[in-house]
Scaffold this active site. Structure first.
Site, short mmCIF file in Angstrom:
data_model
loop_
_atom_site.label_atom_id
_atom_site.label_comp_id
_atom_site.label_asym_id
_atom_site.label_seq_id
_atom_site.Cartn_x
_atom_site.Cartn_y
_atom_site.Cartn_z
N ASP A 263 34.24 38.93 38.87
CA ASP A 263 35.28 37.94 39.06
C ASP A 263 36.43 38.34 38.13
O ASP A 263 36.23 39.09 37.17
CB ASP A 263 34.77 36.52 38.78
CG ASP A 263 35.68 35.48 39.44
OD1 ASP A 263 36.83 35.83 39.81
OD2 ASP A 263 35.25 34.32 39.62
C1 BGC Z 1 38.14 33.19 41.25
C2 BGC Z 1 37.65 34.02 42.42
C3 BGC Z 1 38.82 34.74 43.05
C4 BGC Z 1 39.51 35.59 41.99
C5 BGC Z 1 40.70 36.35 42.50
C6 BGC Z 1 38.99 33.98 40.29
O1 BGC Z 1 39.61 33.14 39.37
O2 BGC Z 1 37.04 32.63 40.59
O3 BGC Z 1 37.00 33.22 43.35
O4 BGC Z 1 38.41 35.50 44.14
O5 BGC Z 1 39.97 34.73 40.96
O6 BGC Z 1 41.74 35.50 42.82
#
Ligand code: BGC
Length: 735
Positions: A263
């Site tokens: 993530d």
């Molecule tokens: C989120 C993810 C997301 C990623 C990219 C993170 O803060 O938890 O679900 O895909 O950001 O935007």
């Protein structure tokens, strides 16, 4: 020394060799593993390392020298995110990237329809491919452990079987377009509060029975090409490099051959990142989420520190080859695989969005007020901010820029044009923001009236109305259905309970539409004539809602989570359980899943706690009979069948649900668990037989001591019904 020199010469020679058309890695008709090995054999250490970390906010490097393209990632999971600046969250301001916004995943889950999930995956995969994205960051399938979780709207409810059944066709649809589905957030990431600083401490039985099965289905049945590690820790190790989760379970037990993506900013440690199963480090900052100079990708854990470790032997080259192979595999499966071109903003995509949104709407109560009947020339009073507020913008990383969004009020005007007047009163002020990451809705939500005035205006407008249609609920602002925050309670915000009570007290016919992505309390339920659970329906949400309100579509959605009466009724009773506690000697917040497997309906039905509306519940404009439940042995397992009949006067669909109860068990098990469902469309008077297969796993619990699924001999019951609490027939059988 000598060996090093030979190696360096070999690499230099390989590096000098121009690629030719016969190069195996360039040939999509060659077996995938041959292509991977061929490419790998031509790469330098530095080139391999470059594959394993971000080069911009949403891309990771390819191998330019070999003509191997970058990987482009995109959110996910409800549509294709607008282009962002190289190193920013803000949209870049392109004018050709407004997408079709599909309904929130909780809305998809409420359809209980595998075919619609496939349609969703097909469509969003086509949009991703058209926009030249290789990895779609979704779908999300974390379990609804607490109704407060701010990202409940991005997930598929509280039951592992339901989520597992729906995630598989979604993945297959996406990947049929040469786009990798990146299933998230692995694992036990069930809250937003302190999501980057809390260790989820879960026993094995609970983890294997509740929190892992949907991911397991995504990998083993869906064949997912990518998995996203979550922000939180599991047993005090960060999940983006959690040895147990990534190496032992995901890549070991389940044989996952795809790529693990962190993530954004979820990778937190140089050594663990190198050693424990992470393949691509994505994010914003060098130092986890703690901040650093921008555009510093060379300093990522899997960049310079990794290279140093590889050079001095602290990290193994085999480990690097494994990571690089997984990244190459992903590239060869997507942009360098079979060619696809996708499509974008097609009428078919908008039609699919409308259909899915409508099929997921849940009719919770109806004393005959729905479908709407307004006399010719009559007046429909619409009250509530959510009749007007656009909802596609906001909520966190699932924020989208869509070509258009139909709000309920506009769809109502369209439907009643020339028939009745539709008058709107705002009633309350909720969230007046109209932008997110520089995406703007263009609405003006400012309000000069006081709360009392808004209420008085709504009541006054009711006096000559034929019907009050209340459209309120939550929104995607901070503390509501929103990434990064949880709610404080399940009570409706902004004084809506009082407003609804006051409107109901006028004695007018009243329908409430609650638009939310998560459960809310409905203390006024007995005082209104009808209730519809609406969701964030995407571009076509207004049309979909009005389709159901007018009867153009007969509602067939079912709740993918329990709607409790009050938060306190749920299984999470202590701070230890939620949102976590501080413990001496431990660096991170600690959270204990003491409730075990008893979340959602497993808790409420096993402990006899009354709920407002149970899991699996939803009405129709017609009625159904479920009868003739029977069971017979079939090989190693059993076959359960039942008959379902449309006993009303309009066509409609019922979701026939099979729950299993283990009557004789050596461990405490939920009184019922969902193990099958079929959505059946029937004409009036038509009946059909439905059949479910129960294999041994469906009868098993997970035994932590033997690390195995155990189906104990003895009596079981098959319960067939139309919700977890409305069981219409049951039969016993012996294993
Ligand atoms: C989120 C993810 C997301 C990623 C990219 C993170 O803060 O938890 O679900 O895909 O950001 O935007």
């Amino acid at each position: 020394m000598k060996l090093r020199l030979t190696l360096a010469i070999a690499i230099a020679v390989a590096a000098c060799c121009p690629k030719t058309k016969t190069d195996v890695y360039l040939d999509p008709s060659k077996p995938l593993e041959e292509r991977v090995q061929d490419a790998l054999s031509r790469m330098t250490l530095e080139e391999k390392v470059a594959l394993t970390h971000a080069q911009s906010k949403f891309s990771s490097a390819g191998v330019p020298r070999l003509g191997i393209p970058e990987l482009w990632h995109t959110d996910g999971p409800h549509g294709i995110r607008p282009e962002v600046l190289w190193d920013e969250w803000d949209q870049a301001g392109w004018t050709n990237d407004s997408c079709t916004a599909f309904p929130a995943l909780v809305n998809l889950a409420a359809t209980w329809d595998r075919e619609l999930s496939r349609l969703y995956g097909d469509c969003i995969g086509e949009e991703a491919r058209y926009r030249e994205k290789d990895i779609l960051l979704g779908p999300g399938i974390n379990m609804g452990r607490t109704p407060l979780n701010g990202r409940t709207f991005e997930y598929m409810g509280e039951d592992p079987y339901l989520a597992g059944q729906l995630v598989v066709p979604y993945i297959q649809g996406v990947q049929s377009n040469g786009v990798a589905a990146c299933v998230k957030h692995f694992a036990m990431n069930n809250q937003e509060v302190r999501r980057t600083a809390t260790s989820s401490n879960v026993d094995d039985r609970t983890m294997y029975e509740i929190y892992l099965p949907a991911f397991e289905a995504a990998v083993k049945e869906g064949g997912a090409w990518a998995i996203m590690g979550s922000y939180n820790l599991y047993n005090n190790q960060f999940n983006c490099h959690n040895k147990r989760l990534l190496c032992d379970i995901l890549k070991g037990e389940w044989g996952f051959d795809g790529v693990v993506v962190s993530d954004w900013g979820g990778c937190r440690d140089d050594d663990e990142a190198a050693a424990y199963g992470l393949d691509i480090e994505m994010g914003t900052w060098t130092n986890g989420l703690r901040g650093a100079a921008s555009d510093s990708y060379a300093n990522y854990h899997l960049a310079r520190p990794y290279l140093e470790r590889l050079r001095d032997g602290r990290a193994s080259v085999e480990g690097l080859d494994d990571k690089a192979s997984r990244v190459l595999r992903t590239i060869f499966r997507t942009s360098m695989g079979e060619q696809h071109f996708g499509s974008f903003n097609s009428p078919e995509h908008y039609a699919a969005a409308r259909k899915i949104a409508a099929e997921g709407l849940v009719l919770l109560k109806n004393d005959g007020a729905l479908p709407l009947q307004i006399p010719q020339g009559g007046k429909l009073l619409v009250v509530g901010e959510n009749a007007y507020k656009m909802m596609v913008v906001g909520g966190g990383s699932s924020n989208l820029k869509t070509k258009y969004e139909i709000i309920p009020l506009d769809a109502l005007h369209e439907a009643f044009d020339g028939k009745a007047s539709v008058v709107w009163e705002r009633g309350y002020v909720g969230d007046t923001t109209t932008d997110y990451n520089k995406v703007v809705t263009g609405q003006d939500l400012s309000e000069s009236r006081s709360a009392q005035q808004l209420l008085a205006d709504a009541i006054a407008a009711a006096s000559n109305a034929d019907c009050i249609l209340y459209i309120g609920g939550l929104n995607k602002s901070s503390g509501q259905d929103n990434e990064g925050t949880d709610r404080a309670d399940i009570v409706l915000p902004y004084g809506q309970d009082e407003l609804i009570e006051a409107l109901a007290a006028t004695g007018k016919k009243m329908i409430v539409v609650n638009i939310s992505g998560s459960p809310v309390a409905m203390p006024w339920a007995s005082k209104v004539n009808a209730i519809v659970q609406g969701w964030y329906g995407g571009s076509e949400s207004g049309h979909a809602l009005v389709d159901v309100l007018t009867g153009a579509v007969n509602p067939s959605g079912k709740l993918p989570f329990t709607m409790p009466i009050a938060l306190a009724d749920g299984p999470l009773k202590t701070e230890r359980q939620y949102p976590g506690i501080r413990e001496e000697g431990k660096q991170w917040w600690q959270e204990y899943y003491d409730e075990g497997v008893f979340i959602g309906y497993r808790w409420y039905s096993s402990k006899n706690v009354p709920v407002q509306y149970p899991f699996g519940y939803g009405l129709s404009y017609t009625t159904f009979d479920v009868s003739d439940v029977s069971v017979k042995r079939a090989g190693d397992g059993f076959k359960v069948s039942a008959a379902v009949k449309n006993t009303g006067s309009v066509p409609g669909a019922e979701v026939v649900q099979l729950y299993v109860s283990d009557v004789e068990s050596s461990v405490e098990r939920p009184v019922k668990e969902l193990k099958g469902f079929e959505k059946v469309f029937l004409q009036p008077g038509e009946s059909r037989k439905v059949q479910f297969t129960l294999d041994r796993r469906a009868l098993s619990f997970f035994d932590a001591d033997s690390h195995a699924w155990v189906a104990e001999p003895g009596e079981f019951r098959a319960l067939v019904g139309t919700s977890s609490e409305d069981i219409r027939g049951e039969v016993s059988f012996k294993l």
